[in-house]
Design a protein around this motif. Structure first.
Motif, PDB file in Angstrom:
ATOM      1  N   ARG A 161      70.121   6.772  15.949  1.00 55.17           N
ATOM      2  CA  ARG A 161      69.548   7.232  14.740  1.00 55.17           C
ATOM      3  C   ARG A 161      68.944   6.213  13.824  1.00 55.17           C
ATOM      4  N   ARG A 162      69.290   5.115  13.743  1.00 60.18           N
ATOM      5  CA  ARG A 162      68.870   4.153  12.975  1.00 60.18           C
ATOM      6  C   ARG A 162      67.470   3.623  13.498  1.00 60.18           C
ATOM      7  N   TRP A 163      67.508   3.217  14.974  1.00 62.95           N
ATOM      8  CA  TRP A 163      66.257   2.701  15.506  1.00 62.95           C
ATOM      9  C   TRP A 163      65.034   4.098  15.225  1.00 62.95           C
ATOM     10  N   SER A 164      65.551   5.241  15.636  1.00 62.70           N
ATOM     11  CA  SER A 164      64.533   6.333  15.570  1.00 62.70           C
ATOM     12  C   SER A 164      63.929   6.459  14.085  1.00 62.70           C
ATOM     13  N   LEU A 165      64.815   6.218  12.986  1.00 64.38           N
ATOM     14  CA  LEU A 165      64.274   5.688  11.824  1.00 64.38           C
ATOM     15  C   LEU A 165      63.196   4.819  11.538  1.00 64.38           C
ATOM     16  N   VAL A 166      63.688   3.609  11.958  1.00 63.88           N
ATOM     17  CA  VAL A 166      62.655   2.543  12.011  1.00 63.88           C
ATOM     18  C   VAL A 166      61.490   2.825  12.840  1.00 63.88           C
ATOM     19  N   LEU A 167      61.629   3.267  14.178  1.00 66.82           N
ATOM     20  CA  LEU A 167      60.278   3.514  14.797  1.00 66.82           C
ATOM     21  C   LEU A 167      59.206   4.728  14.390  1.00 66.82           C
ATOM     22  N   LEU A 168      59.952   5.660  13.500  1.00 67.40           N
ATOM     23  CA  LEU A 168      59.145   6.563  12.876  1.00 67.40           C
ATOM     24  C   LEU A 168      58.399   6.014  11.393  1.00 67.40           C
ATOM     25  N   LEU A 169      59.169   5.093  10.768  1.00 70.79           N
ATOM     26  CA  LEU A 169      58.577   4.730   9.393  1.00 70.79           C
ATOM     27  C   LEU A 169      57.860   3.486   9.478  1.00 70.79           C
ATOM     28  N   VAL A 170      58.146   2.796  10.650  1.00 72.72           N
ATOM     29  CA  VAL A 170      57.474   1.551  10.768  1.00 72.72           C
ATOM     30  C   VAL A 170      56.266   1.476  11.852  1.00 72.72           C
ATOM     31  N   TRP A 171      56.843   1.831  13.158  1.00 69.73           N
ATOM     32  CA  TRP A 171      56.098   1.212  14.283  1.00 69.73           C
ATOM     33  C   TRP A 171      55.095   2.695  14.206  1.00 69.73           C
ATOM     34  N   LEU A 172      55.432   3.824  13.835  1.00 68.33           N
ATOM     35  CA  LEU A 172      54.358   4.857  14.046  1.00 68.33           C
ATOM     36  C   LEU A 172      53.225   4.527  13.127  1.00 68.33           C
ATOM     37  N   PRO A 173      53.401   4.306  11.616  1.00 60.33           N
ATOM     38  CA  PRO A 173      52.047   4.004  11.119  1.00 60.33           C
ATOM     39  C   PRO A 173      51.350   2.960  11.558  1.00 60.33           C
ATOM     40  N   ILE A 174      51.906   1.693  11.910  1.00 57.04           N
ATOM     41  CA  ILE A 174      51.294   0.616  12.529  1.00 57.04           C
ATOM     42  C   ILE A 174      50.568   1.197  13.900  1.00 57.04           C
ATOM     43  N   TYR A 175      51.177   1.803  14.528  1.00 52.66           N
ATOM     44  CA  TYR A 175      50.526   2.366  15.868  1.00 52.66           C
ATOM     45  C   TYR A 175      49.309   3.167  15.450  1.00 52.66           C
ATOM     46  N   CYS A 176      49.343   4.117  14.657  1.00 53.89           N
ATOM     47  CA  CYS A 176      48.097   5.102  14.026  1.00 53.89           C
ATOM     48  C   CYS A 176      47.116   4.092  13.858  1.00 53.89           C
ATOM     49  N   VAL A 177      47.269   3.019  12.880  1.00 57.06           N
ATOM     50  CA  VAL A 177      46.363   2.025  12.549  1.00 57.06           C
ATOM     51  C   VAL A 177      45.577   1.349  13.745  1.00 57.06           C
ATOM     52  N   ILE A 178      46.463   0.712  14.642  1.00 57.85           N
ATOM     53  CA  ILE A 178      46.143   0.128  15.840  1.00 57.85           C
ATOM     54  C   ILE A 178      45.054   1.121  16.606  1.00 57.85           C
ATOM     55  N   VAL A 226      46.326  11.833  24.122  1.00 56.12           N
ATOM     56  CA  VAL A 226      47.085  10.826  24.999  1.00 56.12           C
ATOM     57  C   VAL A 226      47.391   9.796  24.034  1.00 56.12           C
ATOM     58  N   LEU A 227      46.746   9.233  23.276  1.00 54.37           N
ATOM     59  CA  LEU A 227      47.229   8.393  22.354  1.00 54.37           C
ATOM     60  C   LEU A 227      48.548   8.665  21.379  1.00 54.37           C
ATOM     61  N   GLY A 228      48.316  10.032  21.028  1.00 55.34           N
ATOM     62  CA  GLY A 228      49.529  10.689  20.121  1.00 55.34           C
ATOM     63  C   GLY A 228      50.651  10.908  20.835  1.00 55.34           C
ATOM     64  N   VAL A 229      50.811  10.914  22.349  1.00 56.46           N
ATOM     65  CA  VAL A 229      51.856  11.266  23.018  1.00 56.46           C
ATOM     66  C   VAL A 229      52.324   9.924  23.311  1.00 56.46           C
ATOM     67  N   ALA A 230      51.446   8.941  23.720  1.00 54.87           N
ATOM     68  CA  ALA A 230      51.947   7.881  24.442  1.00 54.87           C
ATOM     69  C   ALA A 230      52.787   6.670  23.665  1.00 54.87           C
ATOM     70  N   PHE A 246      59.940   4.866  23.860  1.00 51.94           N
ATOM     71  CA  PHE A 246      61.113   5.120  22.928  1.00 51.94           C
ATOM     72  C   PHE A 246      61.848   6.569  23.439  1.00 51.94           C
ATOM     73  N   LYS A 247      61.602   7.152  24.432  1.00 48.66           N
ATOM     74  CA  LYS A 247      62.247   8.354  24.787  1.00 48.66           C
ATOM     75  C   LYS A 247      63.790   8.323  24.772  1.00 48.66           C
ATOM     76  N   PHE A 248      64.445   7.535  25.163  1.00 49.37           N
ATOM     77  CA  PHE A 248      65.916   7.011  25.221  1.00 49.37           C
ATOM     78  C   PHE A 248      66.330   6.806  23.620  1.00 49.37           C
ATOM     79  N   VAL A 249      65.655   6.609  22.662  1.00 53.21           N
ATOM     80  CA  VAL A 249      66.033   6.438  21.366  1.00 53.21           C
ATOM     81  C   VAL A 249      66.067   7.858  20.718  1.00 53.21           C
ATOM     82  N   PHE A 250      65.079   8.557  21.131  1.00 50.81           N
ATOM     83  CA  PHE A 250      65.136   9.961  20.386  1.00 50.81           C
ATOM     84  C   PHE A 250      66.042  10.872  21.036  1.00 50.81           C
TER      85      PHE A 250
END
Length: 72
Positions: free
Chosen positions: A9-26, A48-52, A57-61
């Motif tokens: 749960r903690r890692w999923s929150l970090v991924l959604l709040l930190v990694w996802l915006p960074i990935y979108c910008v990239i 494809v980029l939206g799913v990739a 991180f499938k195992f985290v979610f």
């Protein structure tokens, strides 16, 4: 090593709040750096980029939306 329910749960929150915006910008920066494609090809690339981003991180979610299995 399997992650506990709380850790997932903690890692999923970090991924959604930190990694996802960074990935979108990239992703948008890379798409702006390459020449334009026809609209349908560009739409397919964005899909494809939206799913990739989530595939590694499938195992985290997995199972995060359900109740804690360790709780009695």
């Amino acid at each position: 090593m399997a992650l506990s329910y709380k850790a997932r749960r903690r890692w999923s929150l970090v991924l959604l709040l930190v990694w996802l915006p960074i990935y979108c910008v990239i992703a948008v920066t890379v798409m702006n750096a390459i020449p334009r494609f026809p609209m349908l090809v560009e739409l397919l690339i964005y899909i494809v980029l939206g799913v990739a981003w989530a595939l590694p991180f499938k195992f985290v979610f997995k199972g995060v939306g359900k109740e804690d299995p360790d709780q009695q």
